[in-house]
Design an enzyme around this catalytic site. Structure first.
Site, short mmCIF file in Angstrom:
data_model
loop_
_atom_site.label_atom_id
_atom_site.label_comp_id
_atom_site.label_asym_id
_atom_site.label_seq_id
_atom_site.Cartn_x
_atom_site.Cartn_y
_atom_site.Cartn_z
N THR A 1 2.28 2.48 -5.16
CA THR A 1 1.94 3.57 -6.09
C THR A 1 3.03 4.63 -6.04
O THR A 1 3.49 4.98 -4.96
CB THR A 1 0.59 4.20 -5.69
OG1 THR A 1 -0.43 3.21 -5.75
CG2 THR A 1 0.21 5.35 -6.61
N MET B 1 0.78 -1.22 0.00
CA MET B 1 0.00 0.00 0.00
C MET B 1 0.81 1.28 0.00
O MET B 1 0.25 2.36 0.00
CB MET B 1 -0.91 0.02 1.23
CG MET B 1 -2.33 -0.26 0.89
SD MET B 1 -3.11 -0.97 2.32
CE MET B 1 -1.94 -2.23 2.82
N PRO B 2 2.17 1.18 0.02
CA PRO B 2 2.92 2.44 0.13
C PRO B 2 2.61 3.36 -1.04
O PRO B 2 2.37 2.91 -2.16
CB PRO B 2 4.39 1.98 0.05
CG PRO B 2 4.39 0.54 0.34
CD PRO B 2 3.05 0.02 -0.10
N LEU B 3 2.62 4.64 -0.75
CA LEU B 3 2.37 5.67 -1.74
C LEU B 3 3.55 6.63 -1.72
O LEU B 3 3.81 7.26 -0.69
CB LEU B 3 1.08 6.41 -1.35
CG LEU B 3 0.87 7.72 -2.05
CD1 LEU B 3 0.60 7.50 -3.52
CD2 LEU B 3 -0.27 8.46 -1.40
#
EC number: 5.3.2.-
Lengths: 74, 74, 74, 74, 74, 74
Positions: A43, A1-3
């Site tokens: 992302t 989920m890192p952005l």
């Protein structure tokens, strides 16, 4: 989920699509190696900023770069 | 006072002004319904991003989309 | 792929987990309805901000709220 | 090390380079005066946003501005 | 001058200081390799987000993670 | 409508509420002077960041600060 958001001041020679691909691939790999994240959950967004709109040391990057070129190359 | 930022990767068909109006109206209504905020205090900003500058799964969205179209439609 | 960030100034009564769930569900549905995005591609992040760190009209929200309560309720 | 981001909705008359320079210089000076930061460590980024992409009170700024001009000046 | 922001949803086991150092070092090296940036001009900020405040697919990450653990491990 | 975000790495001595008020008031005044914005339309948000989560030159600010103190003062 890192952005991950990467903000860059534009140069005379624009960042190429290959360089953007390398930034995206490299950042995603880093999230995988350091945090064990699955690549498909990462992302990355690259924001390219006009150097007139970026300030360092109280001055526009446009001005800082012009001065660092010196009078002969300007 | 809520501040909502919506970042979107551009598509071949650009997001229309009517779609942007619907995003702004809908987000503002949501803040009113869920958090009892007055509409006039809600700010919404839409950032449209070049798909070359947006990465998912380690690749540019431009590349991901091209592959999902397949060889026949490309 | 839409990425939505919601920034809120904290109140005396904190935003509940149910309200956060409603913001996330509602925002995701909006992206689906207006832009035809698949829900699984939508990311929503809620940032809760100390009202001492949020300014409107040149003043901290803490100060604005205290004044709006008036002298009798304070 | 302070990092300041200024987001502005564009107007008919664009923000001039001199205004941007004044925003950058002024913000940097403020960090120096209030927080005793060295100017060379301060970064300022200005994001100029299309008024179609900025919403207040549930409406696009484009629409709000048009109405405030009134029917005679429009 | 690149500015990189990394947003992560917190896990039960917090991100360690060594992992943060590796993210910062790795991102900075990437900017140097891909864009020829001097390391001292690269800024990296890590934002750790409560999984209750992070939504994917219309649900809080807290809920998604609980379901993926299954009833027996829960 | 300007929206200003100020991100700061925390120090041993926290930023006081009076300093935050001065940052908010000063930024708002600047928007008024340079861009002729009405103060009530200016929003300022201050994000305080753990120095472990802020990197410069490839290192955590925590590490950079410790070194700059030197062995005798440490």
């Amino acid at each position: 989920m890192p952005l991950v958001t990467i903000r860059l001041a534009n140069r005379d020679i624009p960042t190429t699509s290959a360089q953007k691909a390398a930034l995206i691939a490299g950042t995603t790999r880093l999230m995988q190696e350091v945090l064990d994240k699955k690549p498909e959950t990462v992302t990355v967004i690259i924001d390219e900023i006009d150097p007139d709109n970026w300030g360092v040391g109280g001055e526009q990057v446009t001005v800082v770069r012009q001065r660092s070129k010196g009078p002969t190359q300007a």
